[in-house]
Enzyme design. Structure first.
Site, PDB file in Angstrom:
ATOM      1  N   HIS A  61      -4.227   3.772   7.501  1.00  0.00           N
ATOM      2  CA  HIS A  61      -3.171   3.385   6.471  1.00  0.00           C
ATOM      3  C   HIS A  61      -1.964   3.711   7.146  1.00  0.00           C
ATOM      4  CE1 HIS A  61      -5.751   2.240   2.842  1.00  0.00           C
ATOM      5  NE2 HIS A  61      -6.448   3.220   3.289  1.00  0.00           N
ATOM      6  N   ASP A  99       1.060  -1.200   0.169  1.00  0.00           N
ATOM      7  CA  ASP A  99      -0.029  -0.111   0.129  1.00  0.00           C
ATOM      8  C   ASP A  99       0.884   1.135   0.222  1.00  0.00           C
ATOM      9  OD1 ASP A  99      -1.969   1.942   0.531  1.00  0.00           O
ATOM     10  OD2 ASP A  99      -2.411   1.285   2.748  1.00  0.00           O
TER      11      ASP A  99
HETATM   12 ZN   LIG Z   1      -7.965  -0.012   0.387  1.00  0.00          ZN
HETATM   13 ZN   LIG Z   2      -9.033  -0.863   3.866  1.00  0.00          ZN
END
Ligand SMILES: [Zn+2]
Ligand SMILES: [Zn+2]
Length: 666
Positions: A464, A288
């Site tokens: 995140h 990510d």
């Molecule tokens: Zn995502």
């Molecule tokens: Zn997610």
């Protein structure tokens, strides 16, 4: 989602017999068409003309272009996303023995619709099948899913769809994608599977999903490939990373994650989850890039839990908390805190109710009976005994909070003294609608707390990892090769730079586009990007149709939104080549016809001239040839008309409406 309204005459191909009796306020007189249905023509006329000559010629639209002459608009390929959309991928050879092929099919030129295929030998594993909602560039479309063409052409090799967690950018495309790739078995943890079942239930016409619940320490076989998992911290419970074993080491992809840490010290539980990598040989990391631009560690969710708890204790009046319905961990905490403080919780917004229901069903938490009350009962309790959890922190038009802000909510109204907590950041692009909502809320005398409000009490944290979380993951997994995923191109490149800052060499990193075909050589020593690409045009779900070739439709919608449309219905006398009557003109979203009589007058003159000139030409050809006119002649008249009128309208109004000429002949 915005409600769709269709133009009343979205199908403009006029079937004469159907026009009869149809209500149309603009042109009530398409004479012969109405009174003389097809098939009732005198025999003599039918014999010297093609049977369907009286029908309108097939539709096409015209639009004036500054770059050369206007004309029949053909689909053209745009950016890299649509170039290879309609071509197949069957010419791309299968990976050679021992080669590991990786194809990010979505999520690498955008945030959303995550999907990656891993192909080794005869087996393909698909990781995630997300979606994103349509935006200004795709008006009217319901949502966008990853392009599945490459997978559709290799259905028999697909062994599994593995889902990292239950967010829509990972599960939103599952029902449609499954139906297109041969319905392979689906693997994920409990909560994610329950959320997928709820979503699948909305697609009752599709075959049932073959779901399998795995635990974070499960090991499964997908064809000849061994796959294992590990638990990660995210804003939704049961998030997991995936490990795919190859002969040269592991392919690791954690899905969305942040570290469970305080001041950079990672918790013991978190260290334990990642301990499997200490001695592992990691061939490839794919991870990510969402927060690659944010410095430091991400704010721990626990601080938000504390912040919300403090606020719920401190605030005297009624509290309304708007949050992402997907932040199940946080929502569950709010319910627990309210319960602990003897307050009632009401839920509003469909996704909020569904997600809380699923979390309870998954035994993720169990509120006492009576803690959650129907929204209709909130006025039965004193304001300081009620917390309302609602959707709409992004100012979405039809979401609960916005309706309350606009005073159009039928089930509850805001009161002076209420406190609204926006427990979310603003997703880029939503700034204006959030601002408008805040203004409407303020007019009602409520207090608003956002993640920007100063003080000790945090009300939102990202799900995140930031730069330091990301570095930690790279060091922990110490991969040989690296592919940044999940993010816009600039973010992926920034992620590549970060990997190089901490010691990776450039030739071991590939920054992909959607559809890039990346291969690790059979000896496990090299990573390359092939020159062929898997089809990657955006796949739009529009009502009941799914396709990657709707570019023309979408472009028309954008044009209609910008400059409207202009329809000309001209009735031509076949014998004389002249107009039978003054043409009917219809416009929508272009100019107000009543106030533009002079323009219309000129348009009529041009139509008459254009039609009669073209018809005269046709007549010449007609006399030279064997004496029959065909579809081509009408196409010619129509094309000239479309070009002339679109050009004229542009000159007069500086607008470029879609011009739709319809030629009828008797
Ligand atoms: Zn995502
Ligand atoms: Zn997610």
């Amino acid at each position: 989602m915005t409600k769709k309204t269709r133009l009343p005459f979205s199908s403009i191909s006029i079937e004469p017999e159907r026009t009869n009796g149809e209500k149309n306020t603009v042109h009530t007189n398409i004479p012969t068409v109405k009174t003389e249905p097809r098939g009732s023509l005198p025999v003599s006329r039918q014999t010297h003309r093609p049977r369907d000559a009286k029908r309108s010629t097939k539709n096409s639209t015209y639009q004036y272009s500054k770059f050369g002459k206007s004309g029949n608009r053909k689909p053209k390929s745009g950016n890299s996303q649509t170039q290879n959309s309609s071509q197949g991928s069957s010419k791309i050879p299968a990976p050679e023995t021992g080669v590991v092929r990786i194809i990010p099919l979505g999520g690498v030129e955008e945030i959303g619709k995550n999907c990656t295929a891993i192909e080794i030998g005869d087996d393909i594993i698909v990781v995630d099948a997300g979606m994103y909602f349509a935006n200004e560039s795709t008006p009217g479309v319901d949502y966008i899913i990853p392009n599945t063409t490459y997978l559709e052409e290799r259905k028999d090799k697909i062994r599994a769809l593995i889902i990292t967690h239950g967010h829509l950018d990972h599960i939103g495309g599952v029902p449609v994608v499954l139906s297109r790739i041969g319905n392979p078995p689906v693997y994920s943890r409990n909560l994610s599977v329950l959320l997928m079942r709820k979503r699948q239930a909305e697609f009752s016409h599709l075959p049932p999903m073959q779901d399998n619940i795995v635990e974070k320490d499960s090991v499964i076989m997908c064809g000849k490939i061994k796959v294992r998992f590990f638990g990660v911290t995210h804003t939704i419970p049961d998030s997991m990373g995936i490990i795919i074993e190859t002969e040269h080491g592991w392919i690791v992809t954690p899905g969305d994650y942040k570290l469970d840490q305080i001041d950079g010290i990672v918790t013991k539980d978190e260290e334990k989850e990642y301990a499997i990598f200490d001695k592992a040989k990691v061939l490839l990391l794919m991870t990510d890039s969402t927060n690659i631009e944010n410095e430091g560690f991400s704010l721990p969710e626990i601080k938000v839990h504390q912040g919300l708890e403090n606020l719920i204790k401190k605030i005297n009046g009624r509290i309304i908390i708007a949050a992402f319905a997907s932040h199940i961990t946080r929502l569950a905490h709010v319910v627990k805190v309210a319960e602990m403080l003897g307050k009632k919780i009401a839920l509003d917004g469909r996704s909020m109710k569904i997600n809380i229901d699923v979390a309870i069903e998954a035994n993720y938490f169990t509120p006492k009976k009576g803690t959650i009350i129907p929204i209709e009962e909130i006025n039965d309790y004193p304001p300081n005994k009620v917390v309302i959890l609602v959707t709409g922190a992004q100012g979405e038009e039809f979401a609960s909070l916005n309706r309350a802000a606009n005073k159009t909510h039928t089930k509850f109204a805001l009161n002076k003294g209420d406190t609204i907590i926006l427990s979310a950041s603003i997703v880029p692009g939503n700034e204006l609608q959030v601002q408008k909502m805040k203004d409407n809320l303020t007019r009602q005398g409520v207090r608003i707390i956002t993640y920007r409000t100063g003080g000790e009490d945090f009300v939102h944290a990202t799900g995140h990892g930031n730069q330091e979380d990301i570095k930690w993951l790279h060091r922990k997994t110490h991969p040989k090769f690296f592919i940044p995923i999940h993010g816009w191109h600039s973010m992926l490149v920034r992620h590549k730079e970060l990997a190089m800052e901490i010691g990776m060499s450039e030739e071991n990193i590939i920054v992909p586009d959607n559809g890039s075909i990346i291969e690790i050589s059979a000896d496990g020593e090299k990573i390359i990007m092939r020159k062929e690409k898997a089809p990657s045009g955006v796949m739009m779900v529009d009502g009941t149709s799914v396709s990657d070739t709707q570019g023309v439709v979408i472009r028309d919608r954008v044009m209609l939104a910008q400059d409207g449309m202009f329809v000309i219905i001209a009735l031509i006398d076949q014998k004389t080549g002249k107009l039978k009557k003054s043409p009917d003109l219809i416009s929508r979203g272009f100019v107000y016809l009543k106030e533009n009589q002079e323009l219309l007058h000129q348009v009529r003159i041009i139509i008459k001239k254009s039609v009669e000139d073209s018809a005269a030409q046709t007549q010449k050809t007609f006399e030279r040839s064997n004496g029959s006119t065909g579809q081509n002649d009408f196409d010619n008249i129509k094309a000239n008309l479309g070009e002339n009128i679109s050009k004229f309208l542009y000159q007069k109004t500086a607008k470029r409406p879609l011009v739709i000429p319809v030629i009828l002949s008797v």
